[in-house]
Design an enzyme around this catalytic site. Sequence first.
Site, PDB file in Angstrom:
ATOM      1  N   ARG A   1      -0.315   9.338  -2.396  1.00 30.42           N
ATOM      2  CA  ARG A   1      -0.194   7.645  -2.123  1.00 30.42           C
ATOM      3  C   ARG A   1      -0.753   6.933  -3.219  1.00 30.42           C
ATOM      4  O   ARG A   1      -0.352   5.901  -3.716  1.00 30.42           O
ATOM      5  CB  ARG A   1      -0.289   7.330  -0.717  1.00 30.42           C
ATOM      6  CG  ARG A   1      -0.007   5.863  -0.466  1.00 30.42           C
ATOM      7  CD  ARG A   1      -0.022   5.729   1.326  1.00 30.42           C
ATOM      8  NE  ARG A   1      -1.420   5.622   1.811  1.00 30.42           N
ATOM      9  CZ  ARG A   1      -1.959   5.784   2.965  1.00 30.42           C
ATOM     10  NH1 ARG A   1      -0.813   5.801   3.965  1.00 30.42           N
ATOM     11  NH2 ARG A   1      -3.105   5.777   3.270  1.00 30.42           N
TER      12      ARG A   1
ATOM     13  N   LYS B   1      -1.355   0.756  -1.423  1.00 29.00           N
ATOM     14  CA  LYS B   1      -2.552   0.476  -1.101  1.00 29.00           C
ATOM     15  C   LYS B   1      -3.492  -0.331  -2.070  1.00 29.00           C
ATOM     16  O   LYS B   1      -4.339   0.150  -2.537  1.00 29.00           O
ATOM     17  CB  LYS B   1      -3.224   1.798  -0.649  1.00 29.00           C
ATOM     18  CG  LYS B   1      -3.924   1.432   0.651  1.00 29.00           C
ATOM     19  CD  LYS B   1      -4.406   2.832   1.591  1.00 29.00           C
ATOM     20  CE  LYS B   1      -5.398   2.698   2.481  1.00 29.00           C
ATOM     21  NZ  LYS B   1      -5.580   1.530   3.269  1.00 29.00           N
TER      22      LYS B   1
ATOM     23  N   GLU C   1       3.635  -4.608  10.116  1.00 25.07           N
ATOM     24  CA  GLU C   1       2.338  -3.922  10.592  1.00 25.07           C
ATOM     25  C   GLU C   1       1.302  -4.866  10.768  1.00 25.07           C
ATOM     26  O   GLU C   1       1.514  -5.975  10.740  1.00 25.07           O
ATOM     27  CB  GLU C   1       2.105  -2.733   9.459  1.00 25.07           C
ATOM     28  CG  GLU C   1       1.971  -3.303   8.247  1.00 25.07           C
ATOM     29  CD  GLU C   1       1.668  -2.159   7.317  1.00 25.07           C
ATOM     30  OE1 GLU C   1       1.036  -1.369   7.639  1.00 25.07           O
ATOM     31  OE2 GLU C   1       1.764  -2.571   5.823  1.00 25.07           O
TER      32      GLU C   1
END
Length: 341
Positions: free
Chosen positions: A82, A184, A220
């Site tokens: 990720r 992220k 989210e």
Amino acid sequence: MEKKNIDWSNLGFSYMETDKRYVSNYKDGAWDEGTLTTDANVVLNECACVFQYAQTCFEGLKAYTTEDGHIVTFRPDLNAQRMATTAERLKMPVFPEDRFVDAVHKVVEANAAYVPPYGSGATLYIRPYMFGSNPVIGVKPADEYQFRVFTTPVGPYFKGGVKPITIRVCDYDRAAPHGTGHVKAGLNYAMSLYAIVDAHEKGYDENMYLDSATRTKVEETGGANFLFVTKDNTVVTPKSPTILPSITRRSLLYVAEHYLGLKTEEREVYMDEVKDFAECGLCGTAAVISPVGKIVDHGKEICFPSGMEKMGPTIQKLYDTLTGIQMGHIEAPEGWIHRIC
Ligand code: PLP
Ligand code: COI
């Protein structure tokens, strides 16, 4: 190895300096060999790209003490993957995935005395991160970078441990279509600071973000994905190109299907249908699975039948199975557990 004298059971989710951290520098197109250091401070030029244009990204994972006394991490290869995706989106050089896992391994090993004991309810949080470090004044990516990994022992992310929380539907957006919500990037979290302070001031634990294009679909929260359970016990998680692909959520869907024999659905979840779910939770490395008891949507309350006292039964089973795998008393799927020592 003697553990540090820390009140493990009363740790919150906050920073405590530990002994060693990893650092590697990128210059002239290559990463150096990297090293462990005791220096917790980073000294940079005033015009470093990270300060001016927020070119920074991070990861989060945990180290656990298993029932039989080993120290392990959970699926660090997925964090490495990720971070590579994030780095590409932010025009940063990828820190090689095998070196990422090795750096995590080394830092945890060097801070083994800070890994909370089995049964304490605490874990060692691991924070890999990377930033553009050389001076940049025109808007462009840096040429030099630093990759670092530090650790800090932590307790529950939400005050009150695993007690159900109350969240509100947020009027601010976290991510835009075709933006950076799926990676992220530090900037996503900077975006959420105004909204989280406002939520806390108004008595809510977290924000529920909706899709910014139509404001009809559940996305989210600021730091976790959603998990819902229908009245006939299907586990449902929102699918969206603008949410972070949570490693915990992906693992829980596998656990639901293969360990608990539950049906699962990863699909768009409309705000209109949330009132019909039996259980709701937030999942992530920091959040683990934090049950949601109530969602407030502009004065309208959605109260889940599982209530405000304890987790609903299916979320409890998911929680027990996932943490059982992480703590080593339930057998893990191949490749999920990385043993440090
Ligand atoms: N969503 C956001 C915005 C997060 O910051 C996190 C935490 O990393 C998650 C979801 C959960 O992801 P993971 O389960 O990989 O920790
Ligand atoms: C994590 O769960 O590791 C995160 O990065 C989320 C953050 C809100 C602490």
